[in-house]
Design a protein around this motif. Sequence first.
Motif, PDB file in Angstrom:
ATOM      1  N   TYR A  90      -3.187   0.531  -0.866  1.00 56.03           N
ATOM      2  CA  TYR A  90      -2.094   1.163  -0.120  1.00 56.03           C
ATOM      3  C   TYR A  90      -1.722   0.412   1.153  1.00 56.03           C
ATOM      4  O   TYR A  90      -1.041   0.949   2.029  1.00 56.03           O
ATOM      5  CB  TYR A  90      -2.424   2.629   0.188  1.00 56.03           C
ATOM      6  CG  TYR A  90      -2.807   3.392  -1.056  1.00 56.03           C
ATOM      7  CD1 TYR A  90      -1.847   3.739  -1.996  1.00 56.03           C
ATOM      8  CD2 TYR A  90      -4.136   3.728  -1.313  1.00 56.03           C
ATOM      9  CE1 TYR A  90      -2.192   4.404  -3.162  1.00 56.03           C
ATOM     10  CE2 TYR A  90      -4.498   4.396  -2.474  1.00 56.03           C
ATOM     11  CZ  TYR A  90      -3.520   4.729  -3.394  1.00 56.03           C
ATOM     12  OH  TYR A  90      -3.862   5.389  -4.549  1.00 56.03           O
ATOM     13  N   GLU A  91      -2.155  -0.826   1.254  1.00 58.37           N
ATOM     14  CA  GLU A  91      -1.708  -1.673   2.351  1.00 58.37           C
ATOM     15  C   GLU A  91      -0.272  -2.111   2.067  1.00 58.37           C
ATOM     16  O   GLU A  91       0.251  -1.906   0.971  1.00 58.37           O
ATOM     17  CB  GLU A  91      -2.640  -2.873   2.500  1.00 58.37           C
ATOM     18  CG  GLU A  91      -4.040  -2.482   2.959  1.00 58.37           C
ATOM     19  CD  GLU A  91      -4.950  -3.679   3.150  1.00 58.37           C
ATOM     20  OE1 GLU A  91      -4.456  -4.821   3.040  1.00 58.37           O
ATOM     21  OE2 GLU A  91      -6.149  -3.476   3.405  1.00 58.37           O
ATOM     22  N   ASP A 186      11.438  -2.564  -2.411  1.00 61.13           N
ATOM     23  CA  ASP A 186      10.237  -2.172  -1.668  1.00 61.13           C
ATOM     24  C   ASP A 186      10.519  -1.935  -0.183  1.00 61.13           C
ATOM     25  O   ASP A 186       9.679  -1.358   0.518  1.00 61.13           O
ATOM     26  CB  ASP A 186       9.147  -3.233  -1.816  1.00 61.13           C
ATOM     27  CG  ASP A 186       8.554  -3.258  -3.217  1.00 61.13           C
ATOM     28  OD1 ASP A 186       9.020  -2.489  -4.076  1.00 61.13           O
ATOM     29  OD2 ASP A 186       7.624  -4.055  -3.457  1.00 61.13           O
ATOM     30  N   GLN A 187      11.679  -2.390   0.294  1.00 63.11           N
ATOM     31  CA  GLN A 187      12.073  -2.134   1.681  1.00 63.11           C
ATOM     32  C   GLN A 187      13.229  -1.150   1.780  1.00 63.11           C
ATOM     33  O   GLN A 187      13.739  -0.915   2.875  1.00 63.11           O
ATOM     34  CB  GLN A 187      12.463  -3.444   2.366  1.00 63.11           C
ATOM     35  CG  GLN A 187      11.284  -4.376   2.623  1.00 63.11           C
ATOM     36  CD  GLN A 187      11.716  -5.675   3.285  1.00 63.11           C
ATOM     37  OE1 GLN A 187      12.610  -6.366   2.806  1.00 63.11           O
ATOM     38  NE2 GLN A 187      11.076  -5.998   4.397  1.00 63.11           N
ATOM     39  N   GLU A 195       6.615   6.342   0.000  1.00 60.82           N
ATOM     40  CA  GLU A 195       5.381   5.894   0.628  1.00 60.82           C
ATOM     41  C   GLU A 195       4.949   6.844   1.741  1.00 60.82           C
ATOM     42  O   GLU A 195       3.764   7.162   1.877  1.00 60.82           O
ATOM     43  CB  GLU A 195       5.566   4.481   1.188  1.00 60.82           C
ATOM     44  CG  GLU A 195       5.700   3.399   0.128  1.00 60.82           C
ATOM     45  CD  GLU A 195       4.416   3.168  -0.631  1.00 60.82           C
ATOM     46  OE1 GLU A 195       3.498   2.540  -0.078  1.00 60.82           O
ATOM     47  OE2 GLU A 195       4.312   3.657  -1.776  1.00 60.82           O
ATOM     48  N   ASN A 196       5.903   7.279   2.545  1.00 59.37           N
ATOM     49  CA  ASN A 196       5.576   8.176   3.653  1.00 59.37           C
ATOM     50  C   ASN A 196       4.951   9.475   3.153  1.00 59.37           C
ATOM     51  O   ASN A 196       4.031  10.015   3.782  1.00 59.37           O
ATOM     52  CB  ASN A 196       6.833   8.494   4.460  1.00 59.37           C
ATOM     53  CG  ASN A 196       6.573   9.504   5.562  1.00 59.37           C
ATOM     54  OD1 ASN A 196       5.959   9.196   6.580  1.00 59.37           O
ATOM     55  ND2 ASN A 196       7.028  10.738   5.365  1.00 59.37           N
ATOM     56  N   PHE A 197       5.429   9.972   2.020  1.00 57.80           N
ATOM     57  CA  PHE A 197       4.918  11.235   1.491  1.00 57.80           C
ATOM     58  C   PHE A 197       3.698  11.044   0.596  1.00 57.80           C
ATOM     59  O   PHE A 197       3.191  12.000   0.034  1.00 57.80           O
ATOM     60  CB  PHE A 197       6.027  11.972   0.724  1.00 57.80           C
ATOM     61  CG  PHE A 197       6.949  12.738   1.620  1.00 57.80           C
ATOM     62  CD1 PHE A 197       6.706  14.075   1.914  1.00 57.80           C
ATOM     63  CD2 PHE A 197       8.052  12.123   2.200  1.00 57.80           C
ATOM     64  CE1 PHE A 197       7.544  14.786   2.755  1.00 57.80           C
ATOM     65  CE2 PHE A 197       8.889  12.823   3.042  1.00 57.80           C
ATOM     66  CZ  PHE A 197       8.642  14.156   3.328  1.00 57.80           C
ATOM     67  N   LYS A 198       3.227   9.790   0.489  1.00 57.59           N
ATOM     68  CA  LYS A 198       2.100   9.472  -0.404  1.00 57.59           C
ATOM     69  C   LYS A 198       2.389  10.021  -1.793  1.00 57.59           C
ATOM     70  O   LYS A 198       1.567  10.678  -2.433  1.00 57.59           O
ATOM     71  CB  LYS A 198       0.788  10.016   0.155  1.00 57.59           C
ATOM     72  CG  LYS A 198       0.385   9.382   1.481  1.00 57.59           C
ATOM     73  CD  LYS A 198      -0.935   9.924   1.987  1.00 57.59           C
ATOM     74  CE  LYS A 198      -1.369   9.207   3.256  1.00 57.59           C
ATOM     75  NZ  LYS A 198      -0.407   9.379   4.366  1.00 57.59           N
ATOM     76  N   GLY A 376      10.944  21.923   4.419  1.00 58.72           N
ATOM     77  CA  GLY A 376       9.662  22.540   4.076  1.00 58.72           C
ATOM     78  C   GLY A 376       8.701  21.671   3.299  1.00 58.72           C
ATOM     79  O   GLY A 376       7.629  22.142   2.889  1.00 58.72           O
ATOM     80  N   LEU A 377       9.021  20.387   3.119  1.00 57.22           N
ATOM     81  CA  LEU A 377       8.135  19.502   2.361  1.00 57.22           C
ATOM     82  C   LEU A 377       7.278  18.688   3.320  1.00 57.22           C
ATOM     83  O   LEU A 377       7.773  18.146   4.309  1.00 57.22           O
ATOM     84  CB  LEU A 377       8.962  18.564   1.477  1.00 57.22           C
ATOM     85  CG  LEU A 377       8.181  17.697   0.490  1.00 57.22           C
ATOM     86  CD1 LEU A 377       7.475  18.557  -0.542  1.00 57.22           C
ATOM     87  CD2 LEU A 377       9.115  16.690  -0.198  1.00 57.22           C
ATOM     88  N   ARG A 378       6.013  18.619   3.027  1.00 55.99           N
ATOM     89  CA  ARG A 378       5.081  17.866   3.859  1.00 55.99           C
ATOM     90  C   ARG A 378       4.441  16.748   3.040  1.00 55.99           C
ATOM     91  O   ARG A 378       4.190  16.914   1.848  1.00 55.99           O
ATOM     92  CB  ARG A 378       3.967  18.787   4.387  1.00 55.99           C
ATOM     93  CG  ARG A 378       4.466  19.889   5.307  1.00 55.99           C
ATOM     94  CD  ARG A 378       4.938  19.343   6.641  1.00 55.99           C
ATOM     95  NE  ARG A 378       5.346  20.401   7.568  1.00 55.99           N
ATOM     96  CZ  ARG A 378       6.557  20.912   7.634  1.00 55.99           C
ATOM     97  NH1 ARG A 378       7.501  20.465   6.805  1.00 55.99           N
ATOM     98  NH2 ARG A 378       6.852  21.848   8.512  1.00 55.99           N
ATOM     99  N   PRO A 379       4.139  15.625   3.700  1.00 54.58           N
ATOM    100  CA  PRO A 379       3.438  14.553   2.980  1.00 54.58           C
ATOM    101  C   PRO A 379       2.053  15.005   2.537  1.00 54.58           C
ATOM    102  O   PRO A 379       1.445  15.889   3.151  1.00 54.58           O
ATOM    103  CB  PRO A 379       3.336  13.433   4.028  1.00 54.58           C
ATOM    104  CG  PRO A 379       4.402  13.740   5.033  1.00 54.58           C
ATOM    105  CD  PRO A 379       4.490  15.235   5.075  1.00 54.58           C
TER     106      PRO A 379
END
Length: 386
Positions: A90-91, A186-187, A195-198, A376-379
Motif C-alpha cells: 500500500y505504498e 493512478d493519479q 485509495e483514501n477510503f482503503k 455519511g461514508l467513512r474510510p
Amino acid sequence: MRGYALLAACILSVRPTMAAPSVSDLDATGVVVPNSHPLIYYHGRWDASPGTWWAGSGFKLHVQDLSSLTLNLGSHTTAPLASIGVSIDYEPFYTVNVSAGTNIVPLNGSGLNGRSTETKKTSSVVRINVEGWQNNRINVENIVLNKGAELLPYTPSKLTFQFIGDSLSAGVGFGLQGQFLPQGVDQAWPFLTGENFKAEHRVNAQPGAALTDIVSYGNEHGVSYQYFRTEDTGYFYTTDHNFTTPWDFAHDRPAPTHIVIRIGANDASQNVTADAFVKTYEDFLVRLRKLYPTQPVFVFTPWGWPNADGSIGYYYDGQYERIVQDRNLAGDHNTFLVNTTGWVSWEDVFPDNQHPNVGGHQKIASLFENWLAEWGLRPEERWATA
C-alpha cells in the motif's frame, strides 16, 4: 471534448519510469503461478486471454516471503510496451514499463530487495494495474515468485467503488500518448478517492466518449454501450482483437458498494440536446439498477471548463438535477446529486486543454472525500489484507 481528439495510434508518452532489471538475473528455481491460479485477485476488465482493457484494470497478490516477482506476458500485450502501476504494501504506486516476454518487476520502497533468509517471515501485498486509457493491454501468461514464496488469499475491502466517466476521470493529458498525468489513472481523482477510503476501485472511463452511443472523438461507441462490454473503445483500432464481448458482471468480486458517474462533456461537444442527453442518462441508470439494485449512485454535475479570465463554461445546466429528481420521483431514493460547481478553477487545469492537472485531481478527490464524509461514508480503518 474541447480541444481534445482521441489519439488512436499506439504511441507512447515519454516520462520517468522504473527500468526492469536484466532477464539474465531471473532465478530459474522460482515459484511459477499460472494465470488461472485462484489466489490471483483480478480486478477491472479482462478478456479470456487473459488480457486487460480499460485504465486501472489489474490484479493483486498476497505473498508470504516475497523477494522477487516476474511477469511473463503474452503476445496480446501492447507493443512495444505498456505502463503499469506497482504498489507494495500500500505504498505509493510507481511506474514500470513492461512488454511481451519476461519482465522482472522491481519491488521498490518496500524493504523486500535484499531480504536475508534470517529475516522474520512476513507477507506482502502487491498491487499492479495498467495506467493508460490506451496502450494498456497486458496479457498475463504466468507470474514467477522467488523460491520459497507462497501465495496467500487476498481479502478485498468491504468498500468497492465503481467509477464511470470520460477523460475527466481517466487521468488523460498532454504528451504523445495523450496521457496528461505522468501516472495516468493512478493519479486521477477516482483512483485517489478509492485509495483514501482503503477501498477496491474500478474505473471505466473513456476519453473522448459521450454517454450517448455515438461516434465521438475517435470512439466508435458511447459509454452507455461500452460499459457493458469487456473491451474499451480501443478495440476498434486493434488488429488482434477487433471486436467486443459482453462483460460478465459476476467477475466483479465483490460487487460495487457505491457507484460514481461523472460524464456528459462529450455529449455537449457533439451537440446532443439536453432532452436527448437526459433520456440517455436515465435509460443508463435503469440498466445500472438491474445490476446494482440497492447501491448508492452519485451523479456528478459538471465542474465546467475553467478559463484564464476566471470564467467557467458550463453545459447541461439544470439537467443533472433533473435526472436525479426524476429518479427520486420514480421511487429511487438512493441516487444522489454531487454538485461540483466551483470545484475546479484555472489553476487546477492544464491551460491548453482545460483538463485537471495533478493538483487539480488531488483537489477534486479531496472535495469528493469531504462530500462523502458529510453524506455519511467513512474510510476503512485499515486495509482488509495486510
